[in-house]
Each structure stands twice: as C-alpha cells, then as structure tokens.
Design an enzyme around this catalytic site. Structure first.
Site, PDB file in Angstrom:
ATOM      1  N   ARG A 198     -13.433  14.478 -38.229  1.00  0.00           N
ATOM      2  CA  ARG A 198     -13.868  13.170 -37.731  1.00  0.00           C
ATOM      3  C   ARG A 198     -12.940  12.707 -36.600  1.00  0.00           C
ATOM      4  O   ARG A 198     -13.001  11.578 -36.147  1.00  0.00           O
ATOM      5  CB  ARG A 198     -13.870  12.123 -38.856  1.00  0.00           C
ATOM      6  CG  ARG A 198     -12.635  12.079 -39.716  1.00  0.00           C
ATOM      7  CD  ARG A 198     -12.596  10.877 -40.607  1.00  0.00           C
ATOM      8  NE  ARG A 198     -11.743   9.863 -40.042  1.00  0.00           N
ATOM      9  CZ  ARG A 198     -10.454   9.707 -40.353  1.00  0.00           C
ATOM     10  NH1 ARG A 198      -9.873  10.491 -41.225  1.00  0.00           N
ATOM     11  NH2 ARG A 198      -9.749   8.753 -39.789  1.00  0.00           N
ATOM     12  N   HIS A 202      -7.283  19.096 -31.307  1.00  0.00           N
ATOM     13  CA  HIS A 202      -6.217  19.474 -30.389  1.00  0.00           C
ATOM     14  C   HIS A 202      -5.893  20.945 -30.623  1.00  0.00           C
ATOM     15  O   HIS A 202      -6.585  21.625 -31.379  1.00  0.00           O
ATOM     16  CB  HIS A 202      -4.998  18.576 -30.612  1.00  0.00           C
ATOM     17  CG  HIS A 202      -5.329  17.121 -30.483  1.00  0.00           C
ATOM     18  ND1 HIS A 202      -5.875  16.602 -29.335  1.00  0.00           N
ATOM     19  CD2 HIS A 202      -5.241  16.093 -31.374  1.00  0.00           C
ATOM     20  CE1 HIS A 202      -6.092  15.307 -29.508  1.00  0.00           C
ATOM     21  NE2 HIS A 202      -5.719  14.979 -30.738  1.00  0.00           N
ATOM     22  N   GLY A 290      -8.220  21.209 -45.434  1.00  0.00           N
ATOM     23  CA  GLY A 290      -6.812  21.091 -45.027  1.00  0.00           C
ATOM     24  C   GLY A 290      -6.085  20.073 -45.885  1.00  0.00           C
ATOM     25  O   GLY A 290      -6.508  19.744 -46.986  1.00  0.00           O
ATOM     26  N   ASP A 292      -4.960  16.538 -47.102  1.00  0.00           N
ATOM     27  CA  ASP A 292      -5.523  15.184 -47.175  1.00  0.00           C
ATOM     28  C   ASP A 292      -6.941  15.098 -46.599  1.00  0.00           C
ATOM     29  O   ASP A 292      -7.246  14.231 -45.779  1.00  0.00           O
ATOM     30  CB  ASP A 292      -4.583  14.212 -46.435  1.00  0.00           C
ATOM     31  CG  ASP A 292      -4.894  12.752 -46.784  1.00  0.00           C
ATOM     32  OD1 ASP A 292      -5.417  12.518 -47.880  1.00  0.00           O
ATOM     33  OD2 ASP A 292      -4.622  11.868 -45.944  1.00  0.00           O
ATOM     34  N   ARG A 437     -21.858 -24.657 -28.957  1.00  0.00           N
ATOM     35  CA  ARG A 437     -22.845 -25.430 -29.738  1.00  0.00           C
ATOM     36  C   ARG A 437     -24.033 -25.818 -28.855  1.00  0.00           C
ATOM     37  O   ARG A 437     -25.146 -25.940 -29.333  1.00  0.00           O
ATOM     38  CB  ARG A 437     -22.182 -26.668 -30.309  1.00  0.00           C
ATOM     39  CG  ARG A 437     -21.236 -26.308 -31.451  1.00  0.00           C
ATOM     40  CD  ARG A 437     -21.597 -27.053 -32.700  1.00  0.00           C
ATOM     41  NE  ARG A 437     -20.914 -26.494 -33.858  1.00  0.00           N
ATOM     42  CZ  ARG A 437     -21.504 -26.311 -35.013  1.00  0.00           C
ATOM     43  NH1 ARG A 437     -22.784 -26.544 -35.147  1.00  0.00           N
ATOM     44  NH2 ARG A 437     -20.831 -25.845 -36.031  1.00  0.00           N
ATOM     45  N   ARG A 451     -21.689 -23.422 -40.035  1.00  0.00           N
ATOM     46  CA  ARG A 451     -20.413 -23.205 -39.325  1.00  0.00           C
ATOM     47  C   ARG A 451     -20.110 -21.703 -39.278  1.00  0.00           C
ATOM     48  O   ARG A 451     -19.697 -21.173 -38.246  1.00  0.00           O
ATOM     49  CB  ARG A 451     -19.265 -23.919 -40.045  1.00  0.00           C
ATOM     50  CG  ARG A 451     -19.256 -25.425 -39.875  1.00  0.00           C
ATOM     51  CD  ARG A 451     -18.083 -25.997 -40.669  1.00  0.00           C
ATOM     52  NE  ARG A 451     -18.144 -27.429 -40.851  1.00  0.00           N
ATOM     53  CZ  ARG A 451     -17.532 -28.320 -40.063  1.00  0.00           C
ATOM     54  NH1 ARG A 451     -16.843 -27.928 -39.018  1.00  0.00           N
ATOM     55  NH2 ARG A 451     -17.617 -29.617 -40.326  1.00  0.00           N
ATOM     56  N   ILE A 477     -13.556 -24.798 -34.086  1.00  0.00           N
ATOM     57  CA  ILE A 477     -12.711 -25.250 -35.206  1.00  0.00           C
ATOM     58  C   ILE A 477     -12.461 -24.062 -36.144  1.00  0.00           C
ATOM     59  O   ILE A 477     -11.358 -23.806 -36.559  1.00  0.00           O
ATOM     60  CB  ILE A 477     -13.396 -26.415 -35.964  1.00  0.00           C
ATOM     61  CG1 ILE A 477     -13.578 -27.605 -35.018  1.00  0.00           C
ATOM     62  CG2 ILE A 477     -12.566 -26.814 -37.183  1.00  0.00           C
ATOM     63  CD1 ILE A 477     -14.345 -28.774 -35.617  1.00  0.00           C
ATOM     64  N   ALA A 478     -13.519 -23.317 -36.472  1.00  0.00           N
ATOM     65  CA  ALA A 478     -13.453 -22.143 -37.363  1.00  0.00           C
ATOM     66  C   ALA A 478     -12.647 -22.445 -38.622  1.00  0.00           C
ATOM     67  O   ALA A 478     -11.548 -21.906 -38.814  1.00  0.00           O
ATOM     68  CB  ALA A 478     -12.887 -20.940 -36.613  1.00  0.00           C
TER      69      ALA A 478
HETATM   70  S1  PPS Z   1     -17.164 -24.998 -36.344  1.00  0.00           S
HETATM   71  O1  PPS Z   1     -16.818 -25.525 -37.681  1.00  0.00           O
HETATM   72  O2  PPS Z   1     -16.137 -24.066 -35.878  1.00  0.00           O
HETATM   73  O3  PPS Z   1     -18.510 -24.430 -36.305  1.00  0.00           O
HETATM   74  O4  PPS Z   1     -17.131 -26.264 -35.390  1.00  0.00           O
HETATM   75  P1  PPS Z   1     -17.238 -26.268 -33.800  1.00  0.00           P
HETATM   76  O5  PPS Z   1     -18.463 -25.585 -33.387  1.00  0.00           O
HETATM   77  O6  PPS Z   1     -15.979 -25.788 -33.183  1.00  0.00           O
HETATM   78  O7  PPS Z   1     -17.376 -27.783 -33.526  1.00  0.00           O
HETATM   79  C1  PPS Z   1     -17.549 -28.194 -32.187  1.00  0.00           C
HETATM   80  C2  PPS Z   1     -17.445 -29.695 -31.983  1.00  0.00           C
HETATM   81  O8  PPS Z   1     -18.369 -30.396 -32.777  1.00  0.00           O
HETATM   82  C3  PPS Z   1     -17.953 -31.756 -32.910  1.00  0.00           C
HETATM   83  N1  PPS Z   1     -18.385 -32.171 -34.256  1.00  0.00           N
HETATM   84  C4  PPS Z   1     -17.803 -31.880 -35.446  1.00  0.00           C
HETATM   85  N2  PPS Z   1     -16.663 -31.214 -35.764  1.00  0.00           N
HETATM   86  C5  PPS Z   1     -16.361 -31.082 -37.068  1.00  0.00           C
HETATM   87  N3  PPS Z   1     -17.117 -31.543 -38.083  1.00  0.00           N
HETATM   88  C6  PPS Z   1     -18.270 -32.213 -37.807  1.00  0.00           C
HETATM   89  N4  PPS Z   1     -19.030 -32.660 -38.811  1.00  0.00           N
HETATM   90  C7  PPS Z   1     -18.641 -32.392 -36.453  1.00  0.00           C
HETATM   91  N5  PPS Z   1     -19.707 -32.963 -35.852  1.00  0.00           N
HETATM   92  C8  PPS Z   1     -19.527 -32.826 -34.515  1.00  0.00           C
HETATM   93  C9  PPS Z   1     -16.478 -31.775 -32.648  1.00  0.00           C
HETATM   94  O9  PPS Z   1     -16.310 -32.544 -31.484  1.00  0.00           O
HETATM   95  C10 PPS Z   1     -16.122 -30.292 -32.340  1.00  0.00           C
HETATM   96  O10 PPS Z   1     -15.378 -30.170 -31.146  1.00  0.00           O
HETATM   97  P2  PPS Z   1     -13.785 -30.085 -30.985  1.00  0.00           P
HETATM   98  O11 PPS Z   1     -13.618 -29.516 -29.617  1.00  0.00           O
HETATM   99  O12 PPS Z   1     -13.240 -29.217 -32.050  1.00  0.00           O
HETATM  100  O13 PPS Z   1     -13.331 -31.495 -31.082  1.00  0.00           O
END
Ligand code: PPS
Length: 571
Positions: A198, A202, A290, A292, A437, A451, A477-478
C-alpha cells in the site's frame, strides 16, 4: 482453460448475471428499494462479484459473521478471517425486511447488484473490534471506521451482479481473478509469488521481491492495493506511477503489475490470512509476508497493535489449508561496503555499515525538499513523490479560528488575510462565520444539528482549498469539540490544519456586544445563543490560544504568522 480451483476445493465464484438476465434485473430494480454503496462497500462488492472473495457469494449472514468474528471461519468451517458485511443506516434497515430484494447502486446511481436479504441484525461493534482487530481502540483505523462511519445495522444475503463498479483509471492494469489466471496460463506462469503493498516501492522492496521470486523459483506479481488503504497514505495514482517505474528494474517477462481494488482494514495477522486467500483466488501459488504485514501502527497507549511477526505466524498456520506457500521476508537493509541490499539477519553489523532510511525520515526529507540518496530509491520515484508531497511551504493549509461571538475571530482573520496577501504568492480564501451563513448555509439555524452541518460544510470547502495548495481561513464559532475534530481529520491528511482558539472571556464579548446580539439573547429575543443559552466547548489542544486582552488583532495575526513559519508552512 485454467483450473478454476480455489482454496477449500471450491470453484471460483462469479456472481455476475448472464447477459440475457441483466436487462430483466435492471427493470426489476426500478421497482425496489435502493441502497447507495459507500466507497468501502464498492470495494468489497467488486471482489465479491468477481470471485476475489471466493467462496463468499454475498454479504455475510449473521451466523457466518458470528463465526468469522469468533473463529476465523464461516459457519460451515471454511477458513475466512474477515467480516464482509453490508452496513446500513438504521432508518434504511427499518424500511426493509428479510426475503426482500434491494438494489445496490454506486454513488452515481448505477445498478451494481441486487441483494436478497437473508438477515438483518444489529452487531456488537465493540466485540467485533476486540475479536477481529485485537482491541476496541479508536487509534485503529478499522475500529474508527466501525464506530464512526459504518451504519448501525448489517444486512446479509446473496448477490446477483449486474455491472462491475466502474473505474476510469488504469483500466489496463486491472484484472479479475479469472483474467489474471488466464494470463498466467497464457504466459506459462505455473508458480507465481504475489507481493502486496500500500506504499510506494523503493529499492529495498525491489530487492526483496526479486529475491523472494528467485528463492521460490516463481514469477512475480506486484499487486498493490488501490481500493482503500490507511488514512494518510500516498494516493494510488502517484503510487501506480511509481510502481510502473519500478517495474522497469526487473528482468523482462518475469514480473507483472496488477491493481487490487481491495478496501484494507489494517487488521495485521487476520488481514494477512485474508490477503493470502485473495491471492490464491487470483491464481498465485506463493505469497510474500514481510515484517508487520497490514499493521495499523500504534494503539492509544503508544504500543504496536500487533507483534512484527504475528502475521507471518498466522499465515504459516493456515498456509496448507489455503494451499498457498508463504514466503516470509526480513527487513532489507543497504550494506555500504558491498553496495548491495541484504536481509537484516544476514548482515554482520560489526563488520559492515548498514544504511536505512525510515518511512518517517523519508517523508521528512520529501517535505523539506532534502536530498534522497539513489541507494534508497530510484530518481524517477523521488520525482513522482515530490510532485504529490511538495515541501511544506508549498502545501495548502487551513487556519481554523473558533471562539464565542464577538471574541474577535473575524477581526484577527481579516488581519491575517491582509498580511498573507502582502506576502504574496498564495491563493487565500476567507470563510468568515457571517459570510458562510449568507452564501453556504442560508437555510440553517443554530440548533446543534444545524451548527454541525454548517461547520462540516466549511470544513469541506476548506479541505478542497487545502488539497489544492491554497490557504483557507475559517472563522466560525464552531462550538462543538467533536465537529472540530471531524474537520481536523478531514483536512490534516491533505495539508496543514491549525486550530486557533480566540479565548476572549464571555463577559468581555458581552460587554463589547458589537452587534447587540448578547443583549437580545439575555432578553430571550435570540434563542440558543452561544455562551448564553447554548454551549461552547473550549478547545483542549488547539495549536494556538489567543488571549485578546493581551494581543491586539495585529499582534495576534503576527503570532499566527510566526506559528506558520515554525511549522514550515510559510518561508
Ligand atoms: S456556528 O455555531 O459555528 O455554526 O455559528 P456561526 O455560523 O459562526 O455563527 C455566525 C454568526 O451568527 C450570529 N448569530 C449567532 N451566534 C451564536 N448563536 C446564535 N444563536 C446566533 N444567532 C446569530 C453571530 O453573529 C455569529 O457571528 P460572530 O462573527 O461569531 O459574532
């Protein structure tokens, strides 16, 4: 005609319908439920249909599965060490029943086969992991696959093959077991030793295989796996180009190359027995094992899953039953004084200088553009590999910011973007939370499910950018660790992944409240707001944690540039 004798004295299975029946089956299949086969299942079904997995005639029944897991044998006692099951999602399983026939299609909807369901069951995956792979440990790629990718329910049943899975690549190098047997017959190859790999080959591999073939007076079949291998392996397109160069190094008419569309499980000893059975089906008389063989690396305690010679021992135990002779091989090393390769156990290390470059060292040299000596590999192989594994500063990478709303992610991301543009020479995409978004996820809300979907989409786009050598800057935000990990796993094999946690405390974000969202969240006007009415899981091991009370956006961007420089992604 070749003697179509398989292990266990049976015939070579061919599950394809006769031409006259194909049309009828296709018409019938329009009326029944369809399952879209995963990549792994496409690999398995190809070898089921063409007899590579003889004597199996379909996806395993529950009794065969139990017996294979516990005893390495089908319920009738036939040796078979690896479960070959059709895993499906629970909701799909709920829509079908025993006795029903379903259509199995590829990702484009092409009908590959039909399956008449004989069994539907929910497997004990932890037991499968422990018995088949030796431990229920997610450090094992097949265990991760089992728990995180495979469906919850297994379907068993006989198959009727309609069409072989389609391949657009290297068709001239792909053979079914029957085709390869016919070739061997035509070429007068009575004794054939197979080499499984895989990895790129050489000089050491060329020497090893050449010696093995000489030793047992057999012709050589180089049969690399091009289905699924260990995550992070070099892609098969590059490997096949390397194998073609290596093929020139053997005496003409002694050696051939044929690609095996197998999905490996990295199951060490059990996998080696499985590989031997498959090679028997392909008409080989000998099989090289061979050190492993099919090893998955180390477990979560940092120890190897299997001993280096466990696979050899297990194949030895079953070789008579499989009717294939194992050719065990020691590691080959280069002896400087003799300018030749020798098996490590034949070298007097006191009297000679033994040279070797480990896989890790080889990858380091490739990544850093350093010299790779000709005693180690062929210049054309190096050339191919340098194309696929460019030095780090030419690889793509993703900077993945995470943090609360208003923490400063976008500001730092924009500062970083500008600095990278100022440096020039790279293609950069900013995937900011708000922008994504608007353009990618406009229909999504802020539930956990939405999310996660949003982050997976960002991860997918970033992975494509990274794969193609670009720079992706993501700033969502993740909030969930598992989803961030998923994105990391998706991107890491393709280039760099740098998680940057923008660690601004909640009260600071709320005080700033630049968009007025926190005030609305406190009043309950905005629901599920991160930090107020929804969770944020703080990253445990980010590559960078940025304290925005100590660093201005400009300084934070500098911090990231220094990190990128240290990691070798910018020069
Ligand atoms: S996530 O959780 O990662 O999917 O969120 P994200 O897409 O980064 O969120 C983008 C922006 O959405 C606005 N916003 C909110 N954020 C958090 N919770 C709720 N309920 C919500 N509603 C709207 C917020 O301004 C995020 O932007 P940033 O740039 O982080 O301020």
């Amino acid at each position: 005609m070749s003697k179509l004798i398989t292990p266990h004295g049976g015939r070579l299975i061919n599950l394809y319908l006769a031409e006259d029946d194909v049309q009828k089956e296709k018409e019938m299949a329009q009326e029944i439920q369809s399952w879209d086969l995963t990549h792994r299942q496409i690999c398995d079904i190809e070898l089921l249909l063409n007899g590579g997995f003889s004597p199996l005639d379909g996806f395993m029944s529950e009794t065969d599965y139990d017996s294979v897991v516990e005893n390495l044998r089908l319920a009738d006692g036939t040796l078979w060490p690896m479960p070959i099951t059709l895993d499906v999602k629970k909701d799909f399983a709920e829509q079908v029943s025993v006795g029903e026939t379903i259509a199995l299609r590829d990702q484009e909807g092409v009908l590959i086969a039909t399956l008449t369901i004989s069994d539907i069951w929910t497997p004990n995956k932890s037991n499968e992991a422990t018995k088949v792979f030796g431990a229920d440990d997610l450090a094992h790629p097949a265990v991760t696959y089992l728990h995180h990718h495979a469906g919850e329910v297994y379907l068993g049943g006989k198959l009727k093959g309609v069409e072989a899975p389609n391949h657009y690549d290297y068709n001239h190098l792909r053979d079914t077991p029957a085709e390869l047997r016919t070739k061997f017959e035509k070429w007068g190859w009575k004794r054939v030793v197979a080499f499984q790999t895989r990895n790129p080959m050489h000089r050491a591999h060329q020497e090893l295989t050449f010696r093995a073939a000489q030793q047992v007076e057999a012709n050589l079949l180089i049969q690399p796996v091009v289905g699924m291998t260990k995550p992070g392996d070099i892609d098969h397109y590059s490997r096949v180009r390397c194998y073609q160069h290596v093929l020139d190094q053997y005496p003409q008419q002694t050696t051939t190359l044929s690609l095996l569309p197998l999905a490996m499980r990295m199951g060490g000893p059990r996998e080696a027995v499985w590989h031997a059975l498959i090679r028997k089906n392909y008409g080989c008389t000998h099989f090289i094992v061979g050190r492993d063989h099919a090893g998955p690396g180390s477990n979560s305690q940092g120890e190897d899953f299997y001993g280096p010679y466990d696979a050899q021992e297990m194949v030895k135990e079953f070789e008579d039953e499989i009717e294939i002779e194992m050719v065990p091989f020691q590691m080959m090393v280069y002896v400087e004084e003799k300018a030749e390769y020798y098996p490590i156990d034949e070298v007097d290390k006191e009297a000679n200088t033994v040279l070797n470059i480990s896989g890790t060292e080889f990858r380091r040299r490739l990544q850093e553009g350093l010299d790779i000596p000709e005693w180690f590999t062929y210049p054309k192989v190096v050339e191919e590999l340098r194309k696929t594994r460019p030095p780090k500063h030419l690889q793509g990478f993703t900077i993945f910011f995470t943090g609360l709303s208003g923490s400063g992610k976008s500001t730092i991301a924009n500062a970083l973007l500008v600095k990278l543009l100022e440096m020039g020479g790279r293609n950069i995409t900013l995937l900011d939370g708000d922008v994504v978004r608007q353009h990618l996820s406009s229909e999504l809300g802020f539930s956990k499910e939405h999310r996660n979907l949003n982050i997976e989409r960002i991860g997918y786009v970033a992975s494509e950018i990274t794969k193609n050598g670009g720079i992706a800057i993501c700033a969502p935000i993740a909030p969930y660790t598992a989803t961030r990990q998923k994105v990391r796993d998706m991107i890491s094999p393709l280039g760099g992944f740098i998680e940057a946690y923008v660690a601004t405390p909640l009260d600071t974000c709320e005080e700033r409240d630049r968009k007025g969202l926190y005030a609305k969240a406190r009043k309950g006007i905005i629901k599920e707001f991160t930090g107020i009415s929804d969770p944020y899981e703080v990253p445990e091991n980010p590559e960078l944690s940025i304290n925005t009370q100590e660093y201005s956006p400009d300084q934070a961007a500098q911090l990231i540039l220094l990190k990128l420089e240290k990691l070798g992604f910018i020069k």
